[in-house]
Design an enzyme around this catalytic site. Structure first.
Site, mmCIF file in Angstrom:
data_model
loop_
_atom_site.group_PDB
_atom_site.id
_atom_site.type_symbol
_atom_site.label_atom_id
_atom_site.label_comp_id
_atom_site.label_asym_id
_atom_site.label_seq_id
_atom_site.Cartn_x
_atom_site.Cartn_y
_atom_site.Cartn_z
ATOM 1 N N SER A 183 -0.159 3.548 -13.654
ATOM 2 C CA SER A 183 -0.441 2.666 -12.525
ATOM 3 C C SER A 183 -0.152 1.206 -12.852
ATOM 4 C CB SER A 183 -1.923 2.817 -12.142
ATOM 5 O OG SER A 183 -2.290 1.873 -11.177
ATOM 6 N N ASP A 184 0.171 0.455 -11.808
ATOM 7 C CA ASP A 184 0.329 -0.998 -11.972
ATOM 8 C C ASP A 184 -0.962 -1.739 -11.636
ATOM 9 O OD1 ASP A 184 2.877 -1.361 -13.025
ATOM 10 O OD2 ASP A 184 3.835 -1.104 -11.079
ATOM 11 N N ASN A 223 7.347 0.319 -6.350
ATOM 12 C CA ASN A 223 7.235 0.259 -7.812
ATOM 13 C C ASN A 223 7.184 1.654 -8.456
ATOM 14 O OD1 ASN A 223 4.616 0.700 -6.756
ATOM 15 N ND2 ASN A 223 3.673 -0.073 -8.632
ATOM 16 N N ASP A 271 3.784 6.301 -4.224
ATOM 17 C CA ASP A 271 3.846 5.971 -2.793
ATOM 18 C C ASP A 271 4.573 4.670 -2.472
ATOM 19 O OD1 ASP A 271 1.790 4.293 -3.899
ATOM 20 O OD2 ASP A 271 1.065 3.948 -1.870
ATOM 21 N N ARG A 294 -1.064 -13.051 -5.522
ATOM 22 C CA ARG A 294 -2.480 -12.661 -5.655
ATOM 23 C C ARG A 294 -3.255 -13.666 -6.499
ATOM 24 N NH1 ARG A 294 -1.218 -6.217 -6.768
ATOM 25 N NH2 ARG A 294 -1.253 -5.569 -4.586
ATOM 26 N N GLU A 345 -3.410 3.969 -7.115
ATOM 27 C CA GLU A 345 -3.665 3.446 -5.764
ATOM 28 C C GLU A 345 -2.689 4.088 -4.779
ATOM 29 O OE1 GLU A 345 -4.879 -1.023 -5.901
ATOM 30 O OE2 GLU A 345 -3.559 -0.658 -7.592
ATOM 31 N N GLU A 347 -6.012 1.211 -1.877
ATOM 32 C CA GLU A 347 -5.465 -0.002 -2.518
ATOM 33 C C GLU A 347 -6.592 -1.000 -2.795
ATOM 34 O OE1 GLU A 347 -2.385 -0.785 -3.453
ATOM 35 O OE2 GLU A 347 -1.305 0.953 -2.654
ATOM 36 N N ASP A 364 0.628 8.089 -9.664
ATOM 37 C CA ASP A 364 0.226 6.726 -9.351
ATOM 38 C C ASP A 364 -1.262 6.797 -9.002
ATOM 39 O OD1 ASP A 364 0.324 4.033 -8.690
ATOM 40 O OD2 ASP A 364 0.979 4.419 -6.643
ATOM 41 N N LYS A 387 6.859 1.974 -15.647
ATOM 42 C CA LYS A 387 6.600 3.379 -15.274
ATOM 43 C C LYS A 387 7.759 4.302 -15.674
ATOM 44 C CE LYS A 387 3.438 2.596 -11.431
ATOM 45 N NZ LYS A 387 2.932 3.191 -10.204
#
Length: 202
Positions: free
Chosen positions: A96-97, A158, A155, A52, A15, A21, A13, A136
């Site tokens: 990563s997202d 997700n 972490d 967001r 972030e 983040e 991952d 993922k």
């Protein structure tokens, strides 16, 4: 005959593992408390992105504003050295997202590692939508189907499916509430501990 080389993929991952983040940085710089929420808080990624997008549009935060904030960020201490070591021992991919349009300055600071992430849809410097490139878990399953050994590090909520699908999944600096929910997964609290776990698979 040359000795057999068993290639292993290390899927990280981004972030929370190599960089802070991004949205939390943006939250601090723009005084937007709601942007402090991450995938460590909300299990549904679409709910998180909807929140967001609502905040950035209500506050008129443009893509260029966010990119400027990201340019001021630095990778975690030790992340660059860890990544260099990892590349010497594994095929490394960041899964990563995050979004290419947001994270690229940090990809640059880490010497352009391979990264699979998503795209934002932009109109007149505003974020109008997003396009998810991958799941993922499916990336891990695709690598496994090609006969690679796969290790995964993450972490957040997700990352769980990715960690469980891999040959070995490791939490990195995950919050206690997530570690307690998934006690079967290995944990590391810093890059040295992570390296120690990974050494067993070289």
């Amino acid at each position: 005959a040359p000795e057999e080389i068993k290639l292993k993929f290390l899927c990280l991952d981004f972030e929370g593992v190599l960089i802070p983040e991004i949205w939390q940085y943006v939250a601090k710089e723009t005084n937007s408390d709601e942007l402090m929420l991450t995938t460590q808080d909300l299990k549904d990624y679409d709910d998180l992105m909807a929140l967001r997008m609502k905040v950035v549009n209500e506050k008129n935060i443009k893509l260029s504003d966010i990119q400027e904030i990201v340019r001021s960020m630095e990778p975690f201490d030790g992340a660059k050295e860890f990544l260099k070591w990892a590349k010497q021992n594994f095929q490394v991919s960041i899964i990563s997202d995050t979004f290419y349009e947001l994270c690229w300055p940090l990809v640059e600071k880490l010497n352009y590692p391979n990264i699979i992430c998503h795209h934002l849809k932009i109109k007149d410097d505003k974020i109008v939508d997003y396009s998810l490139r991958h799941n993922k878990k499916k990336v891990i399953e695709a690598l496994l189907s090609l006969n690679f050994g796969v290790l995964a590090v993450g972490d957040s909520y997700n990352d769980i499916d990715m960690l469980k699908a891999a040959d070995k999944g490791i939490f990195f600096q995950a919050p206690n509430h997530i570690k307690e929910e998934f006690p079967d997964l290995l944990t590391a609290d810093n890059h040295e501990e992570l390296k120690a776990h990974l050494l067993e698979y070289i």
